[in-house]
Design a protein around this motif. Structure first.
Motif, PDB file in Angstrom:
ATOM      1  N   ASN A  66      67.946  50.442  31.771  1.00 47.52           N
ATOM      2  CA  ASN A  66      67.622  49.805  33.051  1.00 47.52           C
ATOM      3  C   ASN A  66      66.564  50.602  33.784  1.00 47.52           C
ATOM      4  OD1 ASN A  66      69.147  51.981  33.771  1.00 47.52           O
ATOM      5  ND2 ASN A  66      70.978  50.778  34.273  1.00 47.52           N
ATOM      6  N   THR A  67      65.856  51.439  33.023  1.00 45.05           N
ATOM      7  CA  THR A  67      64.759  52.212  33.607  1.00 45.05           C
ATOM      8  C   THR A  67      63.508  52.065  32.743  1.00 45.05           C
ATOM      9  OG1 THR A  67      65.305  54.167  32.308  1.00 45.05           O
ATOM     10  CG2 THR A  67      66.335  53.995  34.479  1.00 45.05           C
ATOM     11  N   LYS A  68      62.366  52.363  33.333  1.00 42.43           N
ATOM     12  CA  LYS A  68      61.130  52.408  32.550  1.00 42.43           C
ATOM     13  C   LYS A  68      61.261  53.490  31.485  1.00 42.43           C
ATOM     14  CE  LYS A  68      57.540  51.373  35.937  1.00 42.43           C
ATOM     15  NZ  LYS A  68      56.192  51.794  36.354  1.00 42.43           N
ATOM     16  N   ASP A  69      60.568  53.293  30.393  1.00 45.33           N
ATOM     17  CA  ASP A  69      60.599  54.276  29.304  1.00 45.33           C
ATOM     18  C   ASP A  69      59.546  55.344  29.578  1.00 45.33           C
ATOM     19  OD1 ASP A  69      60.634  55.690  26.951  1.00 45.33           O
ATOM     20  OD2 ASP A  69      60.789  53.913  25.673  1.00 45.33           O
ATOM     21  N   GLU A  70      59.911  56.299  30.441  1.00 49.04           N
ATOM     22  CA  GLU A  70      58.919  57.271  30.920  1.00 49.04           C
ATOM     23  C   GLU A  70      58.381  58.156  29.795  1.00 49.04           C
ATOM     24  OE1 GLU A  70      57.524  56.896  33.595  1.00 49.04           O
ATOM     25  OE2 GLU A  70      58.921  55.936  34.975  1.00 49.04           O
ATOM     26  N   GLY A  71      59.221  58.497  28.827  1.00 54.28           N
ATOM     27  CA  GLY A  71      58.767  59.346  27.719  1.00 54.28           C
ATOM     28  C   GLY A  71      57.708  58.667  26.871  1.00 54.28           C
ATOM     29  N   TYR A  72      57.917  57.384  26.609  1.00 53.57           N
ATOM     30  CA  TYR A  72      56.957  56.620  25.810  1.00 53.57           C
ATOM     31  C   TYR A  72      55.655  56.420  26.594  1.00 53.57           C
ATOM     32  CZ  TYR A  72      55.674  53.311  22.067  1.00 53.57           C
ATOM     33  OH  TYR A  72      55.064  52.696  21.001  1.00 53.57           O
ATOM     34  N   ILE A  73      55.815  56.116  27.901  1.00 55.76           N
ATOM     35  CA  ILE A  73      54.650  55.919  28.766  1.00 55.76           C
ATOM     36  C   ILE A  73      53.810  57.202  28.840  1.00 55.76           C
ATOM     37  CG2 ILE A  73      53.957  55.609  31.198  1.00 55.76           C
ATOM     38  CD1 ILE A  73      56.262  53.520  31.398  1.00 55.76           C
ATOM     39  N   TYR A  74      54.486  58.330  28.958  1.00 53.56           N
ATOM     40  CA  TYR A  74      53.803  59.624  28.985  1.00 53.56           C
ATOM     41  C   TYR A  74      52.987  59.821  27.704  1.00 53.56           C
ATOM     42  CZ  TYR A  74      53.240  64.749  28.926  1.00 53.56           C
ATOM     43  OH  TYR A  74      52.730  66.022  28.854  1.00 53.56           O
ATOM     44  N   ILE A 113      45.827  50.150  23.047  1.00 56.16           N
ATOM     45  CA  ILE A 113      46.926  50.978  23.582  1.00 56.16           C
ATOM     46  C   ILE A 113      47.150  50.644  25.053  1.00 56.16           C
ATOM     47  CG2 ILE A 113      47.807  53.306  23.985  1.00 56.16           C
ATOM     48  CD1 ILE A 113      45.830  54.262  21.789  1.00 56.16           C
ATOM     49  N   GLU A 114      46.058  50.388  25.769  1.00 57.01           N
ATOM     50  CA  GLU A 114      46.199  50.068  27.197  1.00 57.01           C
ATOM     51  C   GLU A 114      47.018  48.794  27.415  1.00 57.01           C
ATOM     52  OE1 GLU A 114      42.097  50.352  28.457  1.00 57.01           O
ATOM     53  OE2 GLU A 114      42.392  52.396  29.217  1.00 57.01           O
ATOM     54  N   LYS A 115      46.872  47.817  26.526  1.00 59.15           N
ATOM     55  CA  LYS A 115      47.686  46.589  26.609  1.00 59.15           C
ATOM     56  C   LYS A 115      49.172  46.921  26.411  1.00 59.15           C
ATOM     57  CE  LYS A 115      46.631  42.731  26.581  1.00 59.15           C
ATOM     58  NZ  LYS A 115      46.685  41.814  27.761  1.00 59.15           N
ATOM     59  N   ILE A 116      49.455  47.780  25.456  1.00 55.95           N
ATOM     60  CA  ILE A 116      50.846  48.179  25.191  1.00 55.95           C
ATOM     61  C   ILE A 116      51.398  48.963  26.384  1.00 55.95           C
ATOM     62  CG2 ILE A 116      52.325  49.598  23.686  1.00 55.95           C
ATOM     63  CD1 ILE A 116      50.410  48.786  21.342  1.00 55.95           C
ATOM     64  N   LEU A 117      50.563  49.826  26.958  1.00 51.21           N
ATOM     65  CA  LEU A 117      50.965  50.584  28.146  1.00 51.21           C
ATOM     66  C   LEU A 117      51.314  49.647  29.307  1.00 51.21           C
ATOM     67  CD1 LEU A 117      51.331  53.217  29.755  1.00 51.21           C
ATOM     68  CD2 LEU A 117      48.847  53.265  30.112  1.00 51.21           C
ATOM     69  N   GLU A 118      50.501  48.616  29.492  1.00 50.45           N
ATOM     70  CA  GLU A 118      50.784  47.624  30.551  1.00 50.45           C
ATOM     71  C   GLU A 118      52.148  46.987  30.336  1.00 50.45           C
ATOM     72  OE1 GLU A 118      47.848  44.456  31.337  1.00 50.45           O
ATOM     73  OE2 GLU A 118      46.290  45.986  31.073  1.00 50.45           O
ATOM     74  N   TRP A 119      52.455  46.670  29.075  1.00 50.57           N
ATOM     75  CA  TRP A 119      53.758  46.073  28.769  1.00 50.57           C
ATOM     76  C   TRP A 119      54.880  47.041  29.165  1.00 50.57           C
ATOM     77  CZ3 TRP A 119      57.957  47.348  25.698  1.00 50.57           C
ATOM     78  CH2 TRP A 119      58.920  46.329  25.556  1.00 50.57           C
ATOM     79  N   PHE A 120      54.714  48.308  28.811  1.00 51.82           N
ATOM     80  CA  PHE A 120      55.751  49.303  29.138  1.00 51.82           C
ATOM     81  C   PHE A 120      55.892  49.498  30.639  1.00 51.82           C
ATOM     82  CE2 PHE A 120      55.907  50.418  24.690  1.00 51.82           C
ATOM     83  CZ  PHE A 120      57.196  50.898  24.530  1.00 51.82           C
ATOM     84  N   GLU A 121      54.790  49.429  31.370  1.00 49.82           N
ATOM     85  CA  GLU A 121      54.848  49.607  32.820  1.00 49.82           C
ATOM     86  C   GLU A 121      55.596  48.446  33.479  1.00 49.82           C
ATOM     87  OE1 GLU A 121      54.175  52.232  34.356  1.00 49.82           O
ATOM     88  OE2 GLU A 121      52.295  53.186  33.725  1.00 49.82           O
ATOM     89  N   GLU A 160      56.125  38.596  24.989  1.00 46.58           N
ATOM     90  CA  GLU A 160      54.860  39.336  24.975  1.00 46.58           C
ATOM     91  C   GLU A 160      54.907  40.487  23.980  1.00 46.58           C
ATOM     92  OE1 GLU A 160      51.866  42.183  27.405  1.00 46.58           O
ATOM     93  OE2 GLU A 160      53.363  41.170  28.655  1.00 46.58           O
ATOM     94  N   LEU A 161      56.089  41.091  23.861  1.00 49.02           N
ATOM     95  CA  LEU A 161      56.239  42.225  22.939  1.00 49.02           C
ATOM     96  C   LEU A 161      55.864  41.842  21.503  1.00 49.02           C
ATOM     97  CD1 LEU A 161      57.163  45.147  22.348  1.00 49.02           C
ATOM     98  CD2 LEU A 161      59.522  44.276  22.218  1.00 49.02           C
ATOM     99  N   ARG A 162      56.113  40.589  21.140  1.00 49.46           N
ATOM    100  CA  ARG A 162      55.785  40.137  19.773  1.00 49.46           C
ATOM    101  C   ARG A 162      54.324  40.394  19.413  1.00 49.46           C
ATOM    102  NH1 ARG A 162      58.573  34.097  19.524  1.00 49.46           N
ATOM    103  NH2 ARG A 162      60.738  34.762  19.903  1.00 49.46           N
ATOM    104  N   GLU A 163      53.445  40.307  20.416  1.00 48.00           N
ATOM    105  CA  GLU A 163      52.014  40.517  20.167  1.00 48.00           C
ATOM    106  C   GLU A 163      51.723  41.910  19.618  1.00 48.00           C
ATOM    107  OE1 GLU A 163      49.441  39.673  23.546  1.00 48.00           O
ATOM    108  OE2 GLU A 163      50.940  38.243  24.304  1.00 48.00           O
ATOM    109  N   TYR A 164      52.600  42.863  19.924  1.00 51.43           N
ATOM    110  CA  TYR A 164      52.329  44.266  19.585  1.00 51.43           C
ATOM    111  C   TYR A 164      53.131  44.744  18.374  1.00 51.43           C
ATOM    112  CZ  TYR A 164      50.795  43.548  24.355  1.00 51.43           C
ATOM    113  OH  TYR A 164      50.210  43.017  25.470  1.00 51.43           O
ATOM    114  N   LEU A 165      53.868  43.832  17.752  1.00 48.70           N
ATOM    115  CA  LEU A 165      54.702  44.158  16.586  1.00 48.70           C
ATOM    116  C   LEU A 165      54.130  43.479  15.340  1.00 48.70           C
ATOM    117  CD1 LEU A 165      56.668  45.147  18.733  1.00 48.70           C
ATOM    118  CD2 LEU A 165      58.416  43.648  17.795  1.00 48.70           C
ATOM    119  N   PRO A 166      54.538  43.953  14.147  1.00 47.05           N
ATOM    120  CA  PRO A 166      54.245  43.129  12.970  1.00 47.05           C
ATOM    121  C   PRO A 166      55.088  41.857  13.074  1.00 47.05           C
ATOM    122  CG  PRO A 166      55.268  45.247  12.347  1.00 47.05           C
ATOM    123  CD  PRO A 166      55.318  45.157  13.835  1.00 47.05           C
ATOM    124  N   LYS A 167      54.612  40.747  12.566  1.00 49.80           N
ATOM    125  CA  LYS A 167      55.439  39.539  12.536  1.00 49.80           C
ATOM    126  C   LYS A 167      56.658  39.808  11.659  1.00 49.80           C
ATOM    127  CE  LYS A 167      51.785  36.116  13.244  1.00 49.80           C
ATOM    128  NZ  LYS A 167      50.594  36.973  12.952  1.00 49.80           N
TER     129      LYS A 167
END
Length: 362
Positions: free
Chosen positions: A339-347, A175-183, A47-54
């Motif tokens: 092994n944790t959510k990326d809280e800084g990025y999510i913030y 951005i909300e789609k990317i946030l969902e991925w991070f969550e 899924e992450l591929r969708e949010y990156l350049p190819k």
């Protein structure tokens, strides 16, 4: 602006980003290799591929086999007048292995990172009125405070006539789609990584037919405002790499090339036009215009610019084709297993969404 340095355009629609010195360069290469591994069956990475350049692997010029470049999709290529913004995301722009000196250096560059959660690294905005670009470098972003960050970001969405609310709304959705991925993931943490925003700044996309006469035909539109055709403009310091007959690439890539700023006019051809004009023609024109701008023949007697502004800034959402906006994650020299959510990025993502929503609401 490191993320936009060393970017070379390739005629095949990719860009070449020079690999940074170790450990950063190899780490970024390893990240792309992992995400784009053909054997990858991890749904989170897929899924992450969708949010990156190819990613198309690494490339070296024949003349300098030790110079390594990441070969990446040029996200701006489909745009006529790409408006581009690079925003660093997260509360810390130093990674967990940074020395005290490095931490000090990064924090002093932008002490508000912890509180705001993002930093504008640069932007390039097309102004319709002057048919020119306005650029801001990283000093602009670092001058923004909690009080001024909203105005600072809204500048990116203002084309000299109106605020492109369509582009803001589309950006928020992406951005909300990317946030969902991070969550939903706990395997990667991202430091000093950016979001690249691109939207179409050109009125080109809106030569909308009004009773089969385009605005451009109706009034003598200033040349360049709605010019079609093949536009190829290259900055003096952009070296386009030529392909030879047998498909091999020839290039002499000098060190200087890795030091230019890549927010610039992109090669553009007719096939990259937004499908907007087609879409409008396929819709019932009467309904469209009654429900939105209600432009009539009489209105067209005024100056063409306000008319374009009307069409451009109040077009019904379904025609805007989600406003032709890209939001992609870039810059992965500091991505680490976790092994944790990326809280800084999510913030940072949440705060950026809040700021964009505030710009929309006011």
């Amino acid at each position: 602006n490191a993320s936009l340095l060393g970017i070379l355009q390739h005629p095949d629609g990719t860009v070449l980003k020079q690999l940074q010195p170790p450990p950063r360069g190899p780490r970024e290469q390893e990240f792309y290799n992992k995400v784009y591994d053909s054997d990858c069956c991890d749904s989170i990475l897929l899924e992450l591929r969708e949010y990156l350049p190819k990613y198309f692997g690494v490339w070296s010029p024949p003349t300098a086999p030790n110079d390594m470049y990441l070969k990446l999709e040029d996200v701006t290529r489909k745009f006529n007048k790409p408006c581009i913004m690079d925003v660093k995301i997260g509360q810390k722009s130093y990674d967990p292995y940074a020395s005290a000196e490095k931490i000090q250096q990064q924090v002093s560059k932008y002490p508000l990172m912890e509180e705001i959660g993002f930093l504008v690294l640069g932007m390039r905005v097309y102004h319709v009125s002057s048919d020119s670009y306005e650029t801001q470098n990283q000093h602009y972003g670092r001058s923004l405070t909690k009080e001024t960050v909203k105005d600072g970001i809204s500048k990116f969405f203002h084309n000299g006539y109106c605020l492109r609310k369509d582009a803001i709304a589309a950006s928020i959705q992406k951005i909300e789609k990317i946030l969902e991925w991070f969550e939903g993931q706990k395997q990667l943490n991202f430091y000093a990584s950016s979001l690249l925003f691109v939207y179409e700044g050109s009125c080109q996309a809106t030569t909308v037919r009004l009773s089969d006469v385009t605005l451009a035909e109706k009034r003598g539109v200033p040349k360049g405002l709605l010019s079609g055709g093949d536009i190829l403009e290259y900055n003096n310091n952009i070296h386009v790499i030529n392909s030879t007959e047998n498909g091999k690439i020839e290039a002499s890539v000098s060190k200087g090339l890795s030091k230019f700023y890549a927010l610039h006019k992109k090669a553009y051809s007719k096939r990259h036009h937004s499908q907007l004009a087609l879409k409008v023609e396929n819709l019932e024109q009467d309904n469209v215009w009654k429900s939105s701008t209600c432009i009539t023949q009489e209105h067209l007697n005024g100056n063409v610019i306000p008319q374009l502004e009307k069409v451009f800034c109040h077009m019904p959402a379904e025609i805007k084709e989600s406003a032709n906006v890209e939001v992609r994650m870039i810059d992965f020299a500091h991505v680490f297993p976790s092994n944790t959510k990326d809280e800084g990025y999510i913030y940072g993502l949440k705060n950026l969404i809040t700021v964009l929503q505030n710009i929309l609401d006011n």
